[in-house]
Design a protein around this motif. Structure first.
Motif, mmCIF file in Angstrom:
data_model
loop_
_atom_site.group_PDB
_atom_site.id
_atom_site.type_symbol
_atom_site.label_atom_id
_atom_site.label_comp_id
_atom_site.label_asym_id
_atom_site.label_seq_id
_atom_site.Cartn_x
_atom_site.Cartn_y
_atom_site.Cartn_z
ATOM 1 N N ALA A 146 -39.499 9.710 11.809
ATOM 2 C CA ALA A 146 -39.251 8.358 12.307
ATOM 3 C C ALA A 146 -38.015 7.747 11.640
ATOM 4 C CB ALA A 146 -40.479 7.484 12.064
ATOM 5 N N VAL A 147 -37.829 8.024 10.345
ATOM 6 C CA VAL A 147 -36.643 7.531 9.640
ATOM 7 C C VAL A 147 -35.389 8.177 10.219
ATOM 8 C CG1 VAL A 147 -35.427 7.556 7.423
ATOM 9 C CG2 VAL A 147 -37.848 6.964 7.507
ATOM 10 N N LEU A 148 -35.436 9.495 10.451
ATOM 11 C CA LEU A 148 -34.290 10.183 11.037
ATOM 12 C C LEU A 148 -33.933 9.599 12.397
ATOM 13 C CD1 LEU A 148 -34.892 13.972 10.253
ATOM 14 C CD2 LEU A 148 -33.170 12.468 9.266
ATOM 15 N N SER A 149 -34.955 9.259 13.166
ATOM 16 C CA SER A 149 -34.713 8.702 14.499
ATOM 17 C C SER A 149 -33.976 7.372 14.417
ATOM 18 C CB SER A 149 -36.042 8.527 15.235
ATOM 19 O OG SER A 149 -35.838 8.034 16.532
ATOM 20 N N VAL A 150 -34.370 6.523 13.482
ATOM 21 C CA VAL A 150 -33.713 5.223 13.314
ATOM 22 C C VAL A 150 -32.277 5.414 12.829
ATOM 23 C CG1 VAL A 150 -33.755 3.028 12.069
ATOM 24 C CG2 VAL A 150 -35.883 4.019 12.901
ATOM 25 N N LEU A 151 -32.075 6.315 11.863
ATOM 26 C CA LEU A 151 -30.733 6.572 11.344
ATOM 27 C C LEU A 151 -29.814 7.118 12.441
ATOM 28 C CD1 LEU A 151 -31.539 8.212 7.877
ATOM 29 C CD2 LEU A 151 -31.120 5.802 8.396
ATOM 30 N N ALA A 152 -30.348 8.045 13.254
ATOM 31 C CA ALA A 152 -29.555 8.623 14.335
ATOM 32 C C ALA A 152 -29.154 7.567 15.354
ATOM 33 C CB ALA A 152 -30.332 9.752 15.009
ATOM 34 N N ALA A 153 -30.086 6.680 15.696
ATOM 35 C CA ALA A 153 -29.790 5.626 16.669
ATOM 36 C C ALA A 153 -28.704 4.688 16.140
ATOM 37 C CB ALA A 153 -31.054 4.844 16.999
ATOM 38 N N ALA A 154 -28.767 4.355 14.839
ATOM 39 C CA ALA A 154 -27.748 3.476 14.247
ATOM 40 C C ALA A 154 -26.380 4.148 14.256
ATOM 41 C CB ALA A 154 -28.148 3.090 12.829
ATOM 42 N N CYS A 155 -26.350 5.460 13.983
ATOM 43 C CA CYS A 155 -25.082 6.198 14.033
ATOM 44 C C CYS A 155 -24.516 6.202 15.446
ATOM 45 C CB CYS A 155 -25.289 7.637 13.561
ATOM 46 S SG CYS A 155 -25.670 7.850 11.809
ATOM 47 N N GLU A 159 -24.158 0.663 14.691
ATOM 48 C CA GLU A 159 -24.839 -0.567 14.288
ATOM 49 C C GLU A 159 -25.126 -0.564 12.787
ATOM 50 O OE1 GLU A 159 -28.760 -3.115 15.813
ATOM 51 O OE2 GLU A 159 -28.438 -1.045 16.446
ATOM 52 N N ARG A 160 -24.922 -1.714 12.163
ATOM 53 C CA ARG A 160 -25.224 -1.834 10.732
ATOM 54 C C ARG A 160 -26.722 -1.715 10.487
ATOM 55 N NH1 ARG A 160 -21.218 -6.660 8.397
ATOM 56 N NH2 ARG A 160 -19.259 -5.491 8.721
ATOM 57 N N LEU A 161 -27.043 -1.228 9.273
ATOM 58 C CA LEU A 161 -28.433 -0.926 8.960
ATOM 59 C C LEU A 161 -28.761 -1.394 7.548
ATOM 60 C CD1 LEU A 161 -30.752 0.932 10.355
ATOM 61 C CD2 LEU A 161 -30.061 2.622 8.661
ATOM 62 N N ARG A 162 -29.936 -1.972 7.388
ATOM 63 C CA ARG A 162 -30.458 -2.289 6.057
ATOM 64 C C ARG A 162 -31.644 -1.374 5.774
ATOM 65 N NH1 ARG A 162 -28.442 -6.756 3.607
ATOM 66 N NH2 ARG A 162 -27.345 -8.302 4.897
ATOM 67 N N VAL A 217 -25.815 -5.979 14.259
ATOM 68 C CA VAL A 217 -24.400 -6.274 14.035
ATOM 69 C C VAL A 217 -23.595 -4.981 14.184
ATOM 70 C CG1 VAL A 217 -22.684 -7.151 12.410
ATOM 71 C CG2 VAL A 217 -24.986 -8.154 12.476
ATOM 72 N N ARG A 218 -22.512 -5.042 14.932
ATOM 73 C CA ARG A 218 -21.690 -3.860 15.144
ATOM 74 C C ARG A 218 -20.954 -3.460 13.876
ATOM 75 N NH1 ARG A 218 -22.219 -0.642 19.343
ATOM 76 N NH2 ARG A 218 -20.001 -0.174 19.298
ATOM 77 N N ALA A 219 -20.870 -2.161 13.637
ATOM 78 C CA ALA A 219 -20.128 -1.641 12.490
ATOM 79 C C ALA A 219 -18.634 -1.658 12.788
ATOM 80 C CB ALA A 219 -20.576 -0.226 12.161
ATOM 81 N N GLN A 220 -17.839 -1.788 11.734
ATOM 82 C CA GLN A 220 -16.395 -1.767 11.887
ATOM 83 C C GLN A 220 -15.892 -0.333 12.060
ATOM 84 O OE1 GLN A 220 -14.207 -3.917 8.893
ATOM 85 N NE2 GLN A 220 -15.762 -5.518 8.713
ATOM 86 N N ALA A 221 -14.759 -0.191 12.706
ATOM 87 C CA ALA A 221 -14.131 1.128 12.844
ATOM 88 C C ALA A 221 -13.506 1.502 11.503
ATOM 89 C CB ALA A 221 -13.079 1.102 13.941
#
Length: 323
Positions: A146-155, A159-162, A217-221
């Motif tokens: 489940a953690v991998l799924s959230v990390l993959a979606a953010a990548c 999207e920024r992640l806490r 929040v969108r991540a910067q390039a």
């Protein structure tokens, strides 16, 4: 996690061959009891799979011909867990089944509902394989799918992640990151991300990430300071502040080299049946030379030239002493 989802996939594969298989035959192929086979058959029927059965000494099971197959019904964790396992095997987790794992992963995507298919696809699209063996010592840690799924979606979504992150000493801190890529290596998973609190790129062990939450929040390039995410993880394992980075051919098998090297030495990669490539580093040439000499196998240093020159000087000194 239970291996029931994986077993059901295997059972479906066996039943799809068109031939009838007895309960005893299925139990032997699956490595379970005949009672478990009967329960799995019942579960497939509950999920909508048309499994026919014939009674008698020669009776058995097979899928009804000419019937449309419903989607494979797995919950989120089960689907991602299977995808993680297949992805790991496809990129060197299990020797000899890489192509088979890729085919199975493609088939899995086809039968998953659209919602889960997107999660599995995000994991594939954002993961970079790091080929080789990490000299980290000990068994591979367990990573929550489940953690991998959230990390993959953010990548994938930029999207920024806490999240909470546990350091090696067990201290837990709250981190604010911009995830870039996941890296799979030797049954271990790493997140390469820009750490907003430390204003620098960092590598995070995925098994030490807890409670990841997208912020919306969108991540910067940003430009990764490496060729790719796998190279960045390699550098972090070898030592981000190591003064000397070395690439060495060891004339022995990958398994033997991994057993000889102490934990944290570097990254090993096969280079034939009896050769492997070691990427390592250190602050002192003396220490690097000493570490290589103690391995007890022939080796060849490709870089840096300073280590080659140092070994030549030390070797000449040793030969003079032996005379």
């Amino acid at each position: 996690m239970s291996d029931t989802p994986g077993r059901l996939l295997r059972l479906l594969s066996l039943l799809q061959t068109g031939r009838e298989r007895t309960g005893t035959e299925l139990s032997q192929l699956l490595g379970v009891s005949p009672r478990t086979v009967r329960r799995d058959i019942d579960r497939l029927r509950e999920l909508g799979y048309p499994v026919d059965a014939t009674i008698g000494a020669l009776g058995g099971y097979r899928l009804a011909a000419g019937t449309a197959m419903p989607p494979l019904l797995l919950d989120d964790d089960e689907a991602v867990a299977i995808a993680v396992g297949l992805h790991t095997a496809a990129h060197g987790g299990v020797t000899g089944i890489e192509e088979t794992s890729l085919r199975a992963l493609a088939k899995l995507e086809q039968v998953l509902p659209a919602r889960l298919r997107r999660r599995v696809r995000a994991l594939q699209d954002t993961t970079v394989p790091l080929y080789g063996v990490l000299t980290t010592g000990g068994p591979a840690p367990e990573t929550d799918p489940a953690v991998l799924s959230v990390l993959a979606a953010a990548c994938r979504h930029g999207e920024r992640l806490r999240c909470s992150y546990a350091a090696r000493d067990g201290a837990v801190s709250r981190r604010h990151t911009e995830p870039h890529r996941l890296v799979s290596a030797d049954q271990r998973w790493y997140l390469v991300a820009y750490d907003l609190d430390r204003d620098d790129w960092r590598t995070f062990r995925a098994d030490r990430v807890f409670d990841p939450r997208p912020t919306g929040v969108r991540a910067q390039a940003r430009t990764l300071p490496a060729e790719d995410a796998a190279a960045f993880v390699t550098a972090s394992i070898v030592g981000p502040r190591a003064r000397h980075r070395a690439v060495v051919t060891l004339r022995t098998t990958l398994e033997d080299a991994a057993a000889r090297l102490p934990p944290g030495t570097g990254v090993l990669e096969a280079d034939g049946p009896d050769r492997c490539l070691l990427r390592t580093g250190g602050d002192a040439l003396d220490w690097l030379a000493y570490r290589l000499a103690l391995l007890g196998v022939p080796f060849e240093v490709h870089e840096p030239q300073a280590l080659v020159d140092h070994l030549r000087t030390v070797g000449t000194r040793m030969l003079d002493a032996a005379r």
